[in-house]
Design an enzyme around this catalytic site. Structure first.
Site, short mmCIF file in Angstrom:
data_model
loop_
_atom_site.label_atom_id
_atom_site.label_comp_id
_atom_site.label_asym_id
_atom_site.label_seq_id
_atom_site.Cartn_x
_atom_site.Cartn_y
_atom_site.Cartn_z
N CYS A 142 9.28 -5.94 -10.56
CA CYS A 142 9.41 -6.73 -11.79
C CYS A 142 9.00 -8.31 -11.41
CB CYS A 142 11.13 -7.18 -12.16
SG CYS A 142 11.88 -5.67 -12.45
N ARG B 248 3.51 -6.70 -10.89
CA ARG B 248 4.67 -6.21 -10.45
C ARG B 248 5.56 -5.40 -11.37
NH1 ARG B 248 6.29 -9.78 -6.21
NH2 ARG B 248 8.39 -9.07 -6.59
N TRP C 293 9.72 -3.52 -14.07
CA TRP C 293 9.36 -2.15 -13.48
C TRP C 293 10.60 -1.41 -13.33
CZ3 TRP C 293 10.57 0.82 -9.17
CH2 TRP C 293 9.71 1.97 -8.89
N ASN D 231 15.36 -9.07 -10.54
CA ASN D 231 14.36 -8.33 -10.05
C ASN D 231 15.22 -7.63 -8.71
OD1 ASN D 231 12.24 -7.28 -8.85
ND2 ASN D 231 11.77 -9.29 -7.74
N GLY D 232 15.16 -6.46 -8.51
CA GLY D 232 15.95 -5.63 -7.44
C GLY D 232 16.94 -4.71 -7.98
N GLU E 110 -6.80 7.55 2.63
CA GLU E 110 -6.82 6.37 1.78
C GLU E 110 -7.61 6.62 0.65
OE1 GLU E 110 -5.75 3.77 0.83
OE2 GLU E 110 -7.08 2.48 0.10
N LYS F 272 -6.46 6.48 -3.61
CA LYS F 272 -7.00 5.99 -4.54
C LYS F 272 -7.14 6.61 -5.92
CE LYS F 272 -7.19 1.74 -3.13
NZ LYS F 272 -5.82 2.11 -2.67
N GLU G 279 -3.77 7.44 -7.49
CA GLU G 279 -3.04 6.26 -8.13
C GLU G 279 -3.83 5.87 -9.40
OE1 GLU G 279 -2.07 2.72 -5.79
OE2 GLU G 279 -4.05 2.91 -4.71
N HIS H 229 -6.12 25.85 9.06
CA HIS H 229 -4.90 26.16 9.36
C HIS H 229 -4.20 26.09 7.83
CE1 HIS H 229 -5.44 25.65 13.52
NE2 HIS H 229 -6.21 24.54 13.27
N LYS I 266 2.76 -3.57 -7.88
CA LYS I 266 1.89 -3.97 -6.78
C LYS I 266 2.94 -4.27 -5.45
CE LYS I 266 -1.81 -5.97 -4.77
NZ LYS I 266 -2.74 -5.07 -4.38
O1 M6R Z 1 2.12 -5.32 0.15
P1 M6R Z 1 1.96 -3.93 1.11
O2 M6R Z 1 0.77 -3.76 1.87
O3 M6R Z 1 3.17 -3.81 1.98
O4 M6R Z 1 2.14 -2.63 0.08
C1 M6R Z 1 2.05 -1.43 0.44
C2 M6R Z 1 1.89 -0.38 -0.46
O5 M6R Z 1 2.76 -0.30 -1.53
C3 M6R Z 1 0.48 -0.50 -1.08
O6 M6R Z 1 -0.52 -0.41 -0.16
C4 M6R Z 1 0.24 0.85 -2.07
O7 M6R Z 1 0.11 2.05 -1.63
C5 M6R Z 1 -1.16 0.59 -2.95
N1 M6R Z 1 -0.80 0.69 -4.47
C6 M6R Z 1 -2.17 1.20 -2.77
O8 M6R Z 1 -3.48 1.02 -3.26
#
Ligand code: M6R
Length: 627
Positions: A2, A27, A74, A98-99, A500, A504, A507, A523, A622
């Site tokens: 949020c 956010r 959010w 927020n929270g 990674e 990507k 997501e 395995h 984010k």
């Molecule tokens: O702000 P941070 O680096 O702590 O965030 C960690 C993850 O939430 C962040 O890297 C998330 O996995 C991204 N959406 C990946 O692209």
């Protein structure tokens, strides 16, 4: 997660709040709303969905007034609909939150028993009810907030105003970030400085359990218990232009293209380009963040070296993409600095009662510096006596402020929800630290140090070279469309990059993908292979290359469809893959920086060709400031 924006000052709050929310949409984007005190009455407009829906509604609304709050949500408690959108309003109190309020069930039952009319399914509205109950007794918003705080548990930030006092905004933080922006005769509050950069570069960062009482241009900070606190403001040199798309269709694409510069900026403070040595600059072990720029670099470096010499093992803790950067860090530290490293996901580390022996350095990686699990992990590490070192992008973020030592990604604001430039900048900074460690502990000599530094300095232009092949990554992405599942494979330092790459794709393109160590295929995962499964193989020319080829042959013999990413014009890889993408020859330490780019771009192109919102993928935000 949020986003919150609040304004008190001579201007009309609507545009300030909406433009701030635009910068905070990363956010959360389940719903949005705004409340402005207009002629003694609060006018509230809310809409389900992205901010655009709210903006459309606001076209037909006129606002006057000088105080207002806004929110982009959010969803945690309650579906993402208009009813549950913030601001919540109870008897003249308007509130954004927020929270998470952990004891919300109990509070809800108590309120209902007292006859409260609850109009949403959120935990947030309950806080507005509690404040409204207290305000009847105190006729003072600050006191009402303070009295409410003892009744609620959780990790949350709130901003509120009360119709009876049009000159006061009250903000409280315990967990999710809140900053107060200082203007001339006007004051702003937001979840992130990005929302306010176009109005001010002067900020007060609230710490946990602090209340800001903003009355006109006067700002007073108190502890939750009411003790007055004196706080220094911080001036940032971020340019508001940095948070614009600058002609790119998406922030993510802009940020991918910014990587060579971001990587150069990450290493620049620490690398001497004349003698090719590394000296970590103003890490400030034991100094507060706001004093870092005033440290004398030479004595700070001596202090850092003393700390590094006393370290016998490292834990790297992070979440998501940052944790994959940490996994690359393990390879770098073990191979270059010969020091044992454990990498942990913060949400696991914080609850498994980890054993942290003496002489351990706990490094956290967080772009936002606000990720709830990473923050809890660094607090736990400190409690257990570890020395902590944070790598953050956002300066003065909570994790940055709480760590003993401080390093920065220096990537500039990263807005796209999918992390890109923060990831590669982190790899650069981790390489720099690994070299500094190795030299300080005398496990490499000056010549070896120079070789590593030369390799690092070459990385930005090699990354430029990879970006120039974007059209091939776009083409490859189109080929990926027809598959139902993906295995991203790599060995050694390329293994975390495979993880990674898979993240990507998940997501952004909402496709199932797994990152695997190529040697693990036999395995279990080999059983998955059929004509619907694509393999994205990272096989750069390093010491594990031959082994990667064998793994690929095993998969191909079982009918795997392969996109291979390797070094140079590689006939072998071409012959055993359906599609081959070549990277320039590079030092093994730099390969991850180069490999990340095609994986980011393939996910980007695939997702945008499918019509998905790459900057704001569904269900995500984010900055993950809740558990
Ligand atoms: O702000 P941070 O680096 O702590 O965030 C960690 C993850 O939430 C962040 O890297 C998330 O996995 C991204 N959406 C990946 O692209």
């Amino acid at each position: 997660m949020c986003g919150i924006v609040g304004y008190l000052g001579p201007q009309n709050p609507k545009d300030i709040i909406v433009s701030g929310l635009k910068k905070l949409e990363y956010r959360g984007y389940d719903s949005a709303g705004i409340a402005i005190l207009d002629g003694g009455k609060t006018k509230r407009v809310r809409a389900a969905g992205k901010l655009k829906a709210l903006e459309d509604k606001l076209l037909s609304e006129k606002f006057d007034g000088h105080i207002g709050i806004g929110h982009t949500r959010w969803a945690t408690h309650g579906a993402p609909n208009e009813r549950n959108a913030h601001p919540h309003q109870v008897n003249g109190v308007s509130l954004v939150h927020n929270g998470i309020i952990e004891n919300y069930m109990e509070i809800r039952e108590d309120l209902l028993a007292r006859g409260a009319q609850i109009s949403s399914d959120t935990d947030s509205e309950l806080v507005a009810h509690l404040i409204a109950e207290e305000i009847v007794k105190t006729a003072d918003l600050y006191k009402a907030v303070q009295k409410t705080l003892v009744k609620i548990r959780g990790a949350f930030s709130i901003v509120a105003f009360w119709e009876e006092n049009p000159h006061q905004l009250v903000a409280f933080k315990d967990g999710p970030p809140l900053v107060v922006g200082l203007g001339i005769n006007e004051t702003f509050v937001a979840s992130d400085v990005q929302a306010l950069l176009q109005h001010t570069n002067k900020f007060i960062y609230l710490d946990d359990r602090e209340i800001a009482v903003i009355t006109g241009a006067d700002i007073k900070i108190f502890s939750a218990e009411g003790v007055s606190i004196s706080k220094k403001s911080v001036e940032l040199n971020w340019d508001p232009q940095m948070v614009e798309k600058q002609g790119y269709p998406h922030f993510m694409l802009k940020e991918i293209y910014e990587q060579p510069r971001a990587v150069a900026s990450a290493m620049a403070p620490h690398v001497n380009t004349e003698d090719f040595s590394v000296k970590l600059k103003n890490v400030g072990f034991g100094s507060p963040v706001h004093a870092l720029d005033e440290l004398e670099s030479e004595s700070d470096w001596k202090k850092t070296q003393e700390v590094l010499k006393g370290i016998e093992r490292i834990f790297i803790i992070a979440c998501g993409t940052s944790s994959y950067a940490g996994m690359v860090g393990k390879y770098l530290f073990e191979q270059i600095s010969k020091i044992p490293v454990e990498v942990d996901i913060a949400s696991e580390f914080r609850y498994r009662n980890p054993v942290i022996p003496n002489k351990t350095l706990v490094m956290t990686i967080s772009q936002s510096g606000e990720t709830a699990d990473t923050l809890a992990a660094i607090r736990l590490a400190k409690e257990k006596g570890a020395t902590t070192l944070s790598i953050c992008n956002v300066r003065s973020s909570t994790i940055d402020r709480e760590a003993h030592g401080h390093l920065y990604m220096n990537s500039g604001p990263e807005i796209g929800v999918a992390s890109t430039k923060a990831f590669t900048s982190t790899l650069a900074i981790l390489s720099t630290v690994a070299i500094a460690f190795a030299r300080t502990r005398e496990v490499i000599n000056q010549k070896q140090e120079q070789e590593f530094v030369r390799a690092l300095l070459a990385a930005p232009s090699q990354m430029e070279g990879v970006l120039a092949y974007d059209k091939y990554f776009d083409e490859a992405a189109h080929r990926l469309k027809k598959y139902k599942g993906f295995l991203y494979l790599g060995r050694g330092v390329s293994f975390p990059i495979a993880m990674e790459g898979a993240l990507k794709l998940k997501e952004l393109a909402y496709m199932h993908a797994e990152g695997y160590a190529a040697g693990e295929m036999k395995h279990g995962p080999l059983a998955l292979i059929d004509e619907n499964m694509a393999i994205v193989m990272l096989a750069p020319h390093d010491e594990l290359y031959e082994k990667s080829i064998s793994n690929l042959e095993e998969a191909r013999a079982r009918g795997a469809q392969v996109i291979a990413i390797g070094t140079g014009d590689n006939e072998k890889l071409k012959s055993i893959s359906q599609y081959y993408l070549s990277l320039p020859p590079a030092h093994w330490m730099i390969n991850p920086l180069l490999e990340a780019i095609p994986l980011q771009l393939m996910a980007y192109h695939l997702a945008s060709s499918l019509g998905y919102d790459v900057d704001q993928p569904r269900n995500l935000a984010k900055s993950v400031t809740v558990e």
